[in-house]
Write an enzyme that holds these catalytic residues in place. Structure first.
Site, PDB file in Angstrom:
ATOM      1  N   ASP A 239      30.478  35.167  58.716  1.00 20.20           N
ATOM      2  CA  ASP A 239      29.543  34.045  58.588  1.00 20.20           C
ATOM      3  C   ASP A 239      28.583  33.964  59.772  1.00 20.20           C
ATOM      4  O   ASP A 239      27.738  33.083  59.831  1.00 20.20           O
ATOM      5  CB  ASP A 239      30.318  32.724  58.455  1.00 20.20           C
ATOM      6  CG  ASP A 239      29.451  31.588  57.943  1.00 20.20           C
ATOM      7  OD1 ASP A 239      28.390  31.873  57.338  1.00 20.20           O
ATOM      8  OD2 ASP A 239      29.813  30.411  58.147  1.00 20.20           O
TER       9      ASP A 239
ATOM     10  N   ARG B  24      22.422  36.822  63.020  1.00 25.78           N
ATOM     11  CA  ARG B  24      22.146  37.567  64.263  1.00 25.78           C
ATOM     12  C   ARG B  24      22.202  39.073  64.035  1.00 25.78           C
ATOM     13  O   ARG B  24      21.548  39.842  64.741  1.00 25.78           O
ATOM     14  CB  ARG B  24      23.144  37.139  65.337  1.00 25.78           C
ATOM     15  CG  ARG B  24      24.592  37.439  65.018  1.00 25.78           C
ATOM     16  CD  ARG B  24      25.570  36.621  65.818  1.00 25.78           C
ATOM     17  NE  ARG B  24      25.535  35.215  65.437  1.00 25.78           N
ATOM     18  CZ  ARG B  24      26.290  34.275  66.017  1.00 25.78           C
ATOM     19  NH1 ARG B  24      27.116  34.600  67.003  1.00 25.78           N
ATOM     20  NH2 ARG B  24      26.210  33.026  65.615  1.00 25.78           N
TER      21      ARG B  24
ATOM     22  N   LYS C 186      32.443  30.008  53.496  1.00 27.43           N
ATOM     23  CA  LYS C 186      32.208  28.605  53.821  1.00 27.43           C
ATOM     24  C   LYS C 186      32.989  27.711  52.868  1.00 27.43           C
ATOM     25  O   LYS C 186      33.358  28.116  51.761  1.00 27.43           O
ATOM     26  CB  LYS C 186      30.709  28.277  53.700  1.00 27.43           C
ATOM     27  CG  LYS C 186      29.827  28.989  54.705  1.00 27.43           C
ATOM     28  CD  LYS C 186      28.357  28.629  54.478  1.00 27.43           C
ATOM     29  CE  LYS C 186      27.449  29.368  55.440  1.00 27.43           C
ATOM     30  NZ  LYS C 186      27.579  28.866  56.826  1.00 27.43           N
TER      31      LYS C 186
ATOM     32  N   ASP D 104      18.755  29.277  54.112  1.00 21.67           N
ATOM     33  CA  ASP D 104      18.974  30.227  55.202  1.00 21.67           C
ATOM     34  C   ASP D 104      17.866  31.271  55.308  1.00 21.67           C
ATOM     35  O   ASP D 104      17.918  32.143  56.163  1.00 21.67           O
ATOM     36  CB  ASP D 104      20.331  30.916  55.033  1.00 21.67           C
ATOM     37  CG  ASP D 104      21.062  31.080  56.354  1.00 21.67           C
ATOM     38  OD1 ASP D 104      20.610  30.502  57.356  1.00 21.67           O
ATOM     39  OD2 ASP D 104      22.084  31.797  56.386  1.00 21.67           O
TER      40      ASP D 104
ATOM     41  N   GLU E 171      26.154  36.094  60.327  1.00 22.77           N
ATOM     42  CA  GLU E 171      25.417  37.239  59.799  1.00 22.77           C
ATOM     43  C   GLU E 171      23.952  37.274  60.203  1.00 22.77           C
ATOM     44  O   GLU E 171      23.336  38.344  60.268  1.00 22.77           O
ATOM     45  CB  GLU E 171      25.522  37.265  58.263  1.00 22.77           C
ATOM     46  CG  GLU E 171      24.521  36.387  57.502  1.00 22.77           C
ATOM     47  CD  GLU E 171      24.660  34.902  57.781  1.00 22.77           C
ATOM     48  OE1 GLU E 171      23.637  34.189  57.658  1.00 22.77           O
ATOM     49  OE2 GLU E 171      25.767  34.447  58.110  1.00 22.77           O
TER      50      GLU E 171
ATOM     51  N   ASP F  29      23.728  32.184  51.723  1.00 23.95           N
ATOM     52  CA  ASP F  29      24.797  32.494  52.678  1.00 23.95           C
ATOM     53  C   ASP F  29      26.101  31.847  52.232  1.00 23.95           C
ATOM     54  O   ASP F  29      26.327  30.659  52.453  1.00 23.95           O
ATOM     55  CB  ASP F  29      24.414  31.993  54.076  1.00 23.95           C
ATOM     56  CG  ASP F  29      25.476  32.346  55.116  1.00 23.95           C
ATOM     57  OD1 ASP F  29      26.319  33.220  54.828  1.00 23.95           O
ATOM     58  OD2 ASP F  29      25.448  31.748  56.200  1.00 23.95           O
TER      59      ASP F  29
ATOM     60  N   LYS G  60      14.500  35.632  59.820  1.00 22.02           N
ATOM     61  CA  LYS G  60      15.781  35.731  59.108  1.00 22.02           C
ATOM     62  C   LYS G  60      15.579  35.282  57.662  1.00 22.02           C
ATOM     63  O   LYS G  60      15.221  34.138  57.406  1.00 22.02           O
ATOM     64  CB  LYS G  60      16.832  34.849  59.791  1.00 22.02           C
ATOM     65  CG  LYS G  60      18.166  34.770  59.036  1.00 22.02           C
ATOM     66  CD  LYS G  60      19.109  33.753  59.681  1.00 22.02           C
ATOM     67  CE  LYS G  60      20.371  33.548  58.841  1.00 22.02           C
ATOM     68  NZ  LYS G  60      21.258  32.510  59.403  1.00 22.02           N
TER      69      LYS G  60
END
Length: 479
Positions: A298, A302, A228, A239, A300, A221, A216
């Site tokens: 949020d 996956r 957030k 991230d 995202e 993010d 990933k």
């Protein structure tokens, strides 16, 4: 000699202790002699902490690490974490003289002969990989955007595989949409720098199986339109920790003679806010052919990983797919700040991940794997699934991993391993390079290097704290 003995007599590690010598020009420090079954015998985290707090100042410094041969790999990686590469302090930019740290290993106990040159080279490549991953994670998104991340891959692969003819495969921007990568494209399409899928492939002669590491790489993010808050958004440059770790590990693995086909798949995007951002209620068609209703932008990671593992399965023909990600905040609650969470369709690989973590210092603990009870959390009335759970109190870290697995299928005959490294990817405000040592150890038996074979979960020596009565059968399944 008397001064040395006096210093040793003052040490009573609980868990660690140190004593300055010669007007603080030197320090002797002790590590705990015993650790619990869920810790590494190397006491790797204590090594990093001791070095950060006790190393005397100066331009040229030396560390002598006294340990057993089996702990040398974990100890070296722990030392590397104490010396991060990234800094933008103005004083550092004006400094002309570089600082150097020399690390020497003194092996004790059984098999305590001299350290071979090949072992030192393995330690060098592994620690370079740890520091590379940490540098990428520490670098803010105004510098480490998707464009820069791609350049970083190309630059590093030139260093690693120039003579091997390794060239990256890159699918970017609108081509992602055209080719059906709705997860990666949907997450990154609002950002200034477009999303990408990048693949580095090592295909040696004589390979007997194909392994894919999927990372990933969310370079930042914001949470997207499900944005957030002001206290949870800072730090989201981390991230991309999964992709960074896979890059560092791929580099080291290739240098150390990886014997099987190895593909590193990087799912790169910036989860941004803008007129083109994905909305809650949007439905995306992912590379697996499954449709996903977005109920939380949020969630995202996956989505991009679902595309990555589907590509590894369908296009790369992988026998073993491992994805690594800073996936859920719930991971830190489930397994803590030091242990990554592992979710896998194989009990043997679950045990191997835990054992590898203890051997290399990148600790791992299992999550509940039970798709028949948990996957219903993603039920959608209008699509194949939603992307976020209905009940956040029902093992959300396990559920997030199951979302990824569903895009290769729960009945897929290969081995799937998911590693959530959200908490251990950093310690305080600095990245740790977590995951590099873990991957090298977990797949050590696929390497020609003796040290990586030693720290692999299928190494020559059994873990004294874990009985293994079916060692031969595990070797056949894992290698």
């Amino acid at each position: 000699s008397q001064l040395w003995q006096a210093a040793l007599s003052t040490l009573n590690p609980n868990p660690t202790d140190s004593c300055p010598l010669y007007l603080n020009c030197a320090t002797v420090a002790a590590l705990p002699s015993r650790v619990s079954r869920h810790n590494s015998p190397s006491a790797a985290h204590f090594i990093t902490r001791l070095v950060r707090t006790c190393l005397p100042p100066g331009t040229h410094r030396c560390i002598v690490m006294v340990c057993e041969r089996a702990d040398a790999f974990a100890s070296a990686c722990a030392l590397a974490r104490a010396f991060p590469l990234f800094t933008h302090r103005s004083g550092a930019s004006r400094r002309t003289e570089k600082k150097t740290v020399t690390v020497e290993f003194f092996l004790v106990g059984q098999d305590n002969g001299p350290v071979e040159v090949s072992t030192l080279q393995c330690l060098t490549n592994a620690t370079d990989g740890v520091r590379l991953a940490a540098r990428i994670v520490d670098t803010p998104c105004n510098e480490m955007n998707t464009d820069t991340f791609l350049e970083e891959h190309i630059q590093e692969i030139k260093k690693v595989g120039k003579d091997l003819g390794i060239a990256p495969t890159i699918i970017r921007d609108e081509e992602l949409k055209t080719r059906g990568f709705g997860g990666i494209y949907g997450v990154g399409k609002a950002a200034l720098h477009p999303p990408a899928l990048a693949v580095l492939s090592h295909t040696p002669d004589g390979a007997t199986q194909t392994i894919a590491w999927v990372g990933k790489g969310i370079v930042y993010d914001t949470g997207g339109l499900s944005i957030k808050g002001k206290t949870t958004m800072p730090g989201m440059k981390r991230d991309c920790g999964g992709a960074a770790a896979i890059l560092g590990a791929f580099r080291a693995a290739v240098k150390q003679g990886f014997k099987d086909n190895l593909h590193a798949v990087f799912c790169l995007a910036e989860n941004s806010v803008g007129p083109n951002a994905t909305r809650p209620d949007d439905i995306h068609l992912l590379y697996s052919g499954k449709t996903v209703e977005i109920n939380n932008t949020d969630a995202e990671g996956r989505l991009v990983l679902a595309d990555g593992v589907s590509y590894a399965c369908k296009d790369l023909g992988a026998d073993i797919i491992l994805d690594m990600a800073t996936l859920t905040g719930a991971q830190g609650i489930a397994t803590g700040k030091y242990h990554a969470a592992v979710l896998t369709n194989s009990a043997e690989w679950e045990a191997a991940c835990v054992k590898s973590g203890r051997k290399c210092g990148d600790l791992v603990h299992p999550l509940v794997y039970c798709p028949e009870l948990h996957f219903s959390e993603f039920t959608s009335a209008v699509a194949d699934m939603k992307n976020s759970v209905a009940d956040r109190d029902n093992s959300p870290s396990s559920c997030a991993g199951l979302f990824i697995a569903s895009h290769i299928g729960f009945d897929w005959p290969g081995v799937w391993v998911h590693l959530d490294i959200a908490a251990p990817v950093h310690a305080g405000e600095r990245a740790t390079g977590f995951g590099v040592a873990l991957l090298l150890a977990l797949f050590g038996r696929a390497s020609e290097d003796p040290l990586l074979n030693l720290v692999s979960p299928l190494g020559c020596e059994e873990d004294p704290q874990e009985g293994d009565t079916d060692r031969d059968s595990k070797r056949r399944r894992l290698v």
